[in-house]
Design a protein around this motif. Structure first.
Motif, PDB file in Angstrom:
ATOM      1  N   ASP A   1       1.738   0.854   0.253  1.00 53.85           N
ATOM      2  CA  ASP A   1       0.817  -0.270   0.452  1.00 53.85           C
ATOM      3  C   ASP A   1      -0.512   0.021  -0.233  1.00 53.85           C
ATOM      4  OD1 ASP A   1       2.616  -1.685   2.170  1.00 53.85           O
ATOM      5  OD2 ASP A   1       2.081  -0.258   3.754  1.00 53.85           O
ATOM      6  N   GLN A   2      -1.090  -1.048  -0.822  1.00 53.59           N
ATOM      7  CA  GLN A   2      -2.423  -0.936  -1.395  1.00 53.59           C
ATOM      8  C   GLN A   2      -3.197  -2.227  -1.065  1.00 53.59           C
ATOM      9  OE1 GLN A   2      -3.403  -1.374  -5.642  1.00 53.59           O
ATOM     10  NE2 GLN A   2      -4.035   0.786  -5.570  1.00 53.59           N
ATOM     11  N   VAL A   3      -4.462  -2.106  -0.639  1.00 58.85           N
ATOM     12  CA  VAL A   3      -5.290  -3.261  -0.232  1.00 58.85           C
ATOM     13  C   VAL A   3      -6.624  -3.176  -0.964  1.00 58.85           C
ATOM     14  CG1 VAL A   3      -6.418  -4.422   1.691  1.00 58.85           C
ATOM     15  CG2 VAL A   3      -4.180  -3.340   2.026  1.00 58.85           C
ATOM     16  N   VAL A   4      -7.080  -4.343  -1.527  1.00 59.06           N
ATOM     17  CA  VAL A   4      -8.376  -4.422  -2.188  1.00 59.06           C
ATOM     18  C   VAL A   4      -9.254  -5.356  -1.354  1.00 59.06           C
ATOM     19  CG1 VAL A   4      -9.642  -4.939  -4.287  1.00 59.06           C
ATOM     20  CG2 VAL A   4      -7.294  -4.074  -4.426  1.00 59.06           C
ATOM     21  N   ASP A   5     -10.370  -4.842  -0.860  1.00 64.89           N
ATOM     22  CA  ASP A   5     -11.329  -5.635  -0.079  1.00 64.89           C
ATOM     23  C   ASP A   5     -12.656  -5.678  -0.829  1.00 64.89           C
ATOM     24  OD1 ASP A   5      -9.630  -6.135   2.140  1.00 64.89           O
ATOM     25  OD2 ASP A   5      -9.998  -4.079   2.834  1.00 64.89           O
ATOM     26  N   GLN A   6     -13.214  -6.920  -1.045  1.00 60.63           N
ATOM     27  CA  GLN A   6     -14.500  -7.051  -1.723  1.00 60.63           C
ATOM     28  C   GLN A   6     -15.611  -6.769  -0.712  1.00 60.63           C
ATOM     29  OE1 GLN A   6     -14.704 -10.394  -4.214  1.00 60.63           O
ATOM     30  NE2 GLN A   6     -16.749  -9.978  -5.002  1.00 60.63           N
ATOM     31  N   VAL A   7     -16.481  -5.801  -1.033  1.00 61.43           N
ATOM     32  CA  VAL A   7     -17.557  -5.378  -0.136  1.00 61.43           C
ATOM     33  C   VAL A   7     -18.824  -6.179  -0.423  1.00 61.43           C
ATOM     34  CG1 VAL A   7     -18.943  -3.416   0.641  1.00 61.43           C
ATOM     35  CG2 VAL A   7     -16.532  -3.100   0.034  1.00 61.43           C
ATOM     36  N   THR A   8     -19.173  -6.259  -1.690  1.00 60.01           N
ATOM     37  CA  THR A   8     -20.316  -7.079  -2.109  1.00 60.01           C
ATOM     38  C   THR A   8     -19.860  -7.921  -3.289  1.00 60.01           C
ATOM     39  OG1 THR A   8     -21.203  -5.485  -3.697  1.00 60.01           O
ATOM     40  CG2 THR A   8     -21.889  -5.221  -1.405  1.00 60.01           C
ATOM     41  N   GLN A   9     -20.821  -8.669  -3.865  1.00 62.93           N
ATOM     42  CA  GLN A   9     -20.466  -9.542  -4.986  1.00 62.93           C
ATOM     43  C   GLN A   9     -20.007  -8.738  -6.177  1.00 62.93           C
ATOM     44  OE1 GLN A   9     -22.681 -13.296  -5.671  1.00 62.93           O
ATOM     45  NE2 GLN A   9     -23.353 -12.316  -7.573  1.00 62.93           N
ATOM     46  N   ALA A  10     -20.490  -7.477  -6.329  1.00 61.28           N
ATOM     47  CA  ALA A  10     -20.134  -6.665  -7.502  1.00 61.28           C
ATOM     48  C   ALA A  10     -19.433  -5.378  -7.101  1.00 61.28           C
ATOM     49  CB  ALA A  10     -21.398  -6.346  -8.315  1.00 61.28           C
ATOM     50  N   MET A  11     -18.916  -5.253  -5.856  1.00 66.19           N
ATOM     51  CA  MET A  11     -18.323  -3.987  -5.421  1.00 66.19           C
ATOM     52  C   MET A  11     -17.135  -4.274  -4.507  1.00 66.19           C
ATOM     53  SD  MET A  11     -20.296  -0.732  -3.769  1.00 66.19           S
ATOM     54  CE  MET A  11     -20.844  -1.701  -2.374  1.00 66.19           C
ATOM     55  N   SER A  12     -16.020  -3.533  -4.727  1.00 69.33           N
ATOM     56  CA  SER A  12     -14.800  -3.694  -3.936  1.00 69.33           C
ATOM     57  C   SER A  12     -14.344  -2.331  -3.422  1.00 69.33           C
ATOM     58  CB  SER A  12     -13.669  -4.322  -4.769  1.00 69.33           C
ATOM     59  OG  SER A  12     -14.009  -5.635  -5.134  1.00 69.33           O
ATOM     60  N   ASN A  13     -13.640  -2.349  -2.287  1.00 72.14           N
ATOM     61  CA  ASN A  13     -13.059  -1.126  -1.705  1.00 72.14           C
ATOM     62  C   ASN A  13     -11.544  -1.214  -1.817  1.00 72.14           C
ATOM     63  OD1 ASN A  13     -13.180   1.386  -0.222  1.00 72.14           O
ATOM     64  ND2 ASN A  13     -12.252   0.235   1.463  1.00 72.14           N
ATOM     65  N   VAL A  14     -10.935  -0.219  -2.498  1.00 71.98           N
ATOM     66  CA  VAL A  14      -9.478  -0.152  -2.673  1.00 71.98           C
ATOM     67  C   VAL A  14      -8.960   0.928  -1.734  1.00 71.98           C
ATOM     68  CG1 VAL A  14      -7.581   0.128  -4.283  1.00 71.98           C
ATOM     69  CG2 VAL A  14      -9.770  -0.827  -5.069  1.00 71.98           C
ATOM     70  N   SER A  15      -7.972   0.648  -0.890  1.00 72.25           N
ATOM     71  CA  SER A  15      -7.360   1.632   0.012  1.00 72.25           C
ATOM     72  C   SER A  15      -5.849   1.545  -0.108  1.00 72.25           C
ATOM     73  CB  SER A  15      -7.806   1.385   1.462  1.00 72.25           C
ATOM     74  OG  SER A  15      -7.420   0.096   1.886  1.00 72.25           O
ATOM     75  N   TRP A  16      -5.164   2.669   0.216  1.00 71.32           N
ATOM     76  CA  TRP A  16      -3.718   2.722   0.055  1.00 71.32           C
ATOM     77  C   TRP A  16      -3.127   3.670   1.103  1.00 71.32           C
ATOM     78  CZ3 TRP A  16      -7.345   4.032  -3.575  1.00 71.32           C
ATOM     79  CH2 TRP A  16      -7.580   5.391  -3.777  1.00 71.32           C
ATOM     80  N   SER A  17      -1.835   3.539   1.291  1.00 77.37           N
ATOM     81  CA  SER A  17      -1.114   4.367   2.265  1.00 77.37           C
ATOM     82  C   SER A  17      -0.840   5.748   1.657  1.00 77.37           C
ATOM     83  CB  SER A  17       0.196   3.686   2.659  1.00 77.37           C
ATOM     84  OG  SER A  17       1.004   3.502   1.508  1.00 77.37           O
ATOM     85  N   PRO A  18      -0.559   6.781   2.515  1.00 75.34           N
ATOM     86  CA  PRO A  18      -0.256   8.128   1.984  1.00 75.34           C
ATOM     87  C   PRO A  18       0.967   8.107   1.085  1.00 75.34           C
ATOM     88  CG  PRO A  18      -0.687   8.207   4.341  1.00 75.34           C
ATOM     89  CD  PRO A  18      -0.565   6.762   3.990  1.00 75.34           C
ATOM     90  N   ALA A  19       0.975   9.013   0.114  1.00 76.15           N
ATOM     91  CA  ALA A  19       2.086   9.114  -0.838  1.00 76.15           C
ATOM     92  C   ALA A  19       2.568  10.546  -0.868  1.00 76.15           C
ATOM     93  CB  ALA A  19       1.651   8.669  -2.231  1.00 76.15           C
ATOM     94  N   LYS A  20       3.826  10.758  -0.641  1.00 70.92           N
ATOM     95  CA  LYS A  20       4.407  12.100  -0.599  1.00 70.92           C
ATOM     96  C   LYS A  20       4.269  12.778  -1.959  1.00 70.92           C
ATOM     97  CE  LYS A  20       8.651  14.577   0.453  1.00 70.92           C
ATOM     98  NZ  LYS A  20      10.066  14.466   0.827  1.00 70.92           N
ATOM     99  N   GLY A  21       3.792  14.007  -1.950  1.00 67.52           N
ATOM    100  CA  GLY A  21       3.682  14.803  -3.170  1.00 67.52           C
ATOM    101  C   GLY A  21       2.435  14.540  -3.973  1.00 67.52           C
ATOM    102  N   ALA A  22       1.660  13.516  -3.604  1.00 69.97           N
ATOM    103  CA  ALA A  22       0.470  13.179  -4.387  1.00 69.97           C
ATOM    104  C   ALA A  22      -0.721  13.981  -3.896  1.00 69.97           C
ATOM    105  CB  ALA A  22       0.179  11.694  -4.282  1.00 69.97           C
ATOM    106  N   HIS A  23      -1.499  14.520  -4.842  1.00 70.88           N
ATOM    107  CA  HIS A  23      -2.694  15.295  -4.519  1.00 70.88           C
ATOM    108  C   HIS A  23      -3.962  14.484  -4.832  1.00 70.88           C
ATOM    109  CE1 HIS A  23      -5.395  18.593  -3.951  1.00 70.88           C
ATOM    110  NE2 HIS A  23      -5.751  18.623  -5.224  1.00 70.88           N
ATOM    111  N   THR A  24      -3.988  13.819  -5.998  1.00 69.80           N
ATOM    112  CA  THR A  24      -5.119  12.965  -6.374  1.00 69.80           C
ATOM    113  C   THR A  24      -4.580  11.631  -6.872  1.00 69.80           C
ATOM    114  OG1 THR A  24      -5.161  13.851  -8.630  1.00 69.80           O
ATOM    115  CG2 THR A  24      -6.550  14.948  -6.986  1.00 69.80           C
ATOM    116  N   PHE A  25      -5.496  10.635  -6.956  1.00 70.43           N
ATOM    117  CA  PHE A  25      -5.118   9.289  -7.384  1.00 70.43           C
ATOM    118  C   PHE A  25      -6.156   8.773  -8.393  1.00 70.43           C
ATOM    119  CE2 PHE A  25      -3.699   9.985  -3.073  1.00 70.43           C
ATOM    120  CZ  PHE A  25      -2.374   9.575  -3.084  1.00 70.43           C
TER     121      PHE A  25
END
Length: 829
Positions: A646-670
């Protein structure tokens, strides 16, 4: 505080006027009671009281009255202001008294009072009635009991004026641990809970002499000598002798010496002896402990001498006539001129060990506690013959053996005993010095020879051990216990003491020597054919080298040079260097997500269906008809990390958004990217969310992600696109209108906008249709400060939350709106 109503009549005399006394009556109910009274000690006629000091007291008065008659005091005592302890005398023994302590002021008025009930000690005892010596360290005393006394103290004083006291409960009583022949002064004191009486008049008594310490011996078979150490202060000694088990004294002897010889006694009899000393006053001292002494016995007479065997050891049994008149067991001593002895309390004894062909001269004597008798007359005895020596075996022909030995003198015949290892036995009687018997291969023979004469048979002599060639092992089994080790087992071979195992292939020979029917041959070459030969041996006959060979193949060699090649995200190819003549291979990949395998008779194999984000340990093992080889060295295999579900994009301000996602097995960085024709945003993080700036409002973005493992494996992930919200309007203004209305105006078009006015007392809302840039709010409450927000609506109809707020104050002009003043702008909280 309430006190018992006890009337106390006090006769108080004023120290200022000596003309007389005035009697004043007091109730304890009317007085404080702060004085604490206790008894320090008590006798039969006096009590020492203690009390607490009272502030302001000029004296203390103590009134004594029997407890059963508190209104009739029997005495008064007056003490100064600094006294807190006083003695009350003239009491009667064994009476319970009530003692009242009153603190008086200068006017002889009572300040405080305190009372205590306490009993006087019992009356003085009469002197001890009798004092007798039980022994040299103990008196037995008797006395008259006193009413009210719970126990008694016997007080003793020795000539050195040392005093000791013994507490007793009744009469008569024993006083122990005294000094012998010592005069004591004794008195008695009675006791109860109140205390102790005065000591009675004393009496004197003297302990008796201690007992002599006797020792005895018997110089002959009809006399006993008794001696002892001198007893201090003794003038004479008395001895008594009793024959054991007799009830009367047979001899009494008085002497002033410290020894005595008593004659005319029965030989070999036990006598019981005791004695005591007399002092200067003619008193008999304490009896000694009984001792016993036996007179010496008579000379024994030998009855018979013969040969015996005892636990495999030869001996000479000697018997004699026992003195039946002696009630206590005698000790008999048998001696041989060959330095052999034995002791017995019965009528026989065995001299051992004795050797073959020996001549012994035997004598017997007896002894008791008094000493030994004279020895008996001698008796001569000759022992049995010696066994044959130098046994030897000659194997004249196959299966026939002859046993020979040296000649033994004074022998009538021989018997040869042959015992085979399987338990079969045979023997032969002969007058010569040889014997022939059947012997077969693979057997061990134990042989011995015994000689006989009139005295009996010789003891078992030399035992000869002879072993023929051992037989070849049966039931040979060869198994591979590891890739380079054979374990060889077989049944035990008759006659074998050692086994030689030999394994040979085309290039090497490996040997193993052991006494057990098992052998491990190690460090063998893998994937090789070995010829194995078992050779049984023994120390005497040597080795049997005619046994057949056995063939065995070792396990396959370990695969080498393991290589991994990735074919796709879920498939790897495994390859290795072939190094076996004929083998099948199994590839195993083991990890947290289970095990994957593949099999082949070649040198490569594919591992498929590998899940994302997983680590596997990969090894290869070879098998052949000879067994399982060693696995190869392991290689690590890592698949690419999994994409977040899962991945969700939420707009925080007019020029800024917050992207969040569920854990991924084996992943260290994104690495997350938002891409559009009007620009893009990108972030690299170890977290499961990312705040991205430089977003353009009202723009469609493509959302992608790259998941990266610890070791750098990457997986590309794509998600549904993201559209940023409409832009917040600019140029927001607030105007006053007629009829208490306000108009909100802004710059912006193409969207629906909602306007919110929030005051301290009322809130207002209006919504503009798409394309409109103003909105009227009626019925506004003047005289308040309003926060104004104009925000576009999302396609779903919700308000965009990040548009800025503006603050206006609206004044009143009569009943209408007054001036609208802009107060500033702030961001949304």
């Amino acid at each position: 505080m309430k006190w018992p109503a006890i009337f106390v009549l006090l006769s108080i005399c004023s120290q200022a006027a000596a003309q007389g006394c005035k009697k004043v009556g007091y109730y304890k109910d009317a007085l404080p009671s702060d004085i604490e009274v206790s008894v320090y000690s008590a006798t039969s006629k006096s009590v020492i009281l203690r009390w607490t000091r009272i502030y302001g007291a000029s004296s203390y008065k103590v009134i004594t009255a029997p407890q059963n008659s508190p209104g009739n005091p029997v005495g008064y005592a007056l003490f100064g202001p600094h006294r807190v302890m006083g003695t009350i005398n003239s009491l009667s023994p064994n009476i319970m008294y009530t003692f009242t302590v009153a603190a008086l002021d200068n006017a002889q008025e009572i300040l405080n009072i305190g009372t205590i009930d306490y009993s006087s000690a019992p009356e003085v005892m009469d002197p001890l009635r009798t004092v007798k010596s039980k022994d040299s360290k103990t008196f037995i005393v008797s006395f008259s009991l006193k009413t009210g006394a719970t126990s008694y103290i016997i007080r003793l004083q020795n000539p050195n004026r040392f005093i000791r006291e013994n507490i007793v409960s009744s009469s008569p009583a024993e006083i122990e641990s005294l000094d012998p022949y010592t005069e004591y002064s004794l008195s008695i004191i009675s006791m109860n809970s109140g205390g102790q009486s005065q000591p009675s008049s004393s009496v004197t008594a003297k302990t008796v002499l201690p007992p002599p310490q006797l020792s005895a011996s018997s110089p002959s078979n009809n006399s006993i000598t008794v001696s002892w150490a001198p007893v201090a202060n003794a003038v004479q000694y008395s001895l008594s002798l009793y024959k054991f088990a007799w009830n009367t004294t047979i001899i009494t002897h008085n002497t002033s010496n410290t020894n005595c010889i008593v004659s005319g006694l029965d030989m070999g009899s036990v006598y019981v002896i005791k004695g005591f000393a007399w002092d200067l006053e003619g008193r008999q001292g304490e009896d000694s402990l009984y001792i016993d002494q036996m007179t010496r016995p008579a000379m024994p007479s030998i009855a018979n001498v013969s040969m015996v065997m005892n636990n495999g050891s030869a001996g000479i049994s000697v018997s004699w006539e026992r003195d039946e008149g002696v009630f206590r067991s005698l000790q008999y001593h048998v001696m041989s001129d060959q330095n052999l002895t034995c002791n017995s309390t019965s009528s026989s004894c065995t001299l051992s060990p004795v050797g073959c062909g020996e001549v012994h001269t035997v004598r017997v004597s007896t002894s008791d506690e008094a000493g030994p008798s004279d020895p008996s007359g001698p008796m001569v005895f000759i022992t049995f013959p010696c066994p044959p020596q130098s046994l030897a075996v000659v194997e004249s022909t196959e299966g026939s053996c002859t046993l020979t030995w040296d000649t033994v003198t004074h022998v009538n015949s021989y018997i040869a005993f042959i015992k085979r290892g399987d338990g079969a036995e045979e023997s032969c009687n002969t007058t010569s010095r040889s014997c022939t018997y059947n012997c077969t291969c693979g057997h061990t023979y134990l042989m011995s020879v015994m000689a006989f004469n009139e005295a009996g048979s010789s003891p078992e002599g030399q035992v000869l051990n002879y072993t023929t060639l051992p037989c070849c092992p049966e039931g040979v089994s060869i198994s591979a216990v590891s890739t380079d080790t054979f374990e060889i087992t077989w049944t035990v071979s008759r006659g074998a003491e050692l086994y030689q195992t030999r394994a040979a292939d085309s290039s090497e020979v490996i040997l193993c020597n052991d006494t057990a029917p098992v052998c491990a041959l190690s460090d063998l070459s893998c994937d090789s054919s070995y010829s194995v030969v078992l050779t049984p041996c023994n120390d005497i006959s040597g080795c049997n080298r005619a046994c057949k060979a056995h063939t065995q193949i070792t396990a396959p060699c370990m695969p080498m040079n393991l290589m991994l090649t990735q074919r796709n995200s879920s498939c790897f190819s495994v390859s290795w260097t072939p190094n076996n003549r004929l083998a099948n291979y199994t590839v195993t990949a083991s990890g947290d997500d289970g095990t994957r395998t593949c099999n082949t008779d070649g040198n490569s194999c594919d591992i498929t269906d590998l899940p994302c984000g997983s680590n596997f340990e990969v090894s290869v093992i070879a098998t052949s008809p000879a067994g399982l080889g060693l696995p190869s060295y392991s290689e690590l295999l890592e698949t690419g990390p999994c994409c977040p579900v899962d991945q969700v994009v939420d707009q925080v301000t007019q020029a800024m958004s917050n992207v969040s996602w569920s854990p991924a097995k084996g992943a260290h960085t994104f690495i997350t990217s938002l891409t559009s024709t009007r620009g893009h945003a990108r972030c690299h993080t170890m977290d499961s969310h990312c705040l991205m700036g430089c977003i353009t409002c009202g723009t469609n973005y493509t959302v992608t992600m790259e998941a990266i493992s610890h070791s750098g494996h990457r997986s590309n992930c794509s998600y549904e696109g993201f559209s940023s919200s409409a832009c917040c309007p600019s140029g927001v203004r607030l105007y006053g209108m007629a009829h208490s209305s306000l108009r909100v105006h802004w710059r912006g078009a193409g969207h629906s906008y909602v306007t919110e006015l929030v005051g301290s007392r009322n809130n207002y809302t209006c919504t503009a249709s798409p394309g409109e840039s103003s909105c009227d709010v009626p019925n506004i409450q003047c005289g308040d400060v309003y926060t104004v927000v104009v925000a576009p609506l999302t396609p779903e109809g919700s308000k965009v939350l990040f548009c800025a707020q503006r603050i206006y104050s609206v004044s009143c002009a009569g009943s209408n709106l007054g001036t609208v003043i802009y107060r500033g702008k702030r961001s949304v909280d």
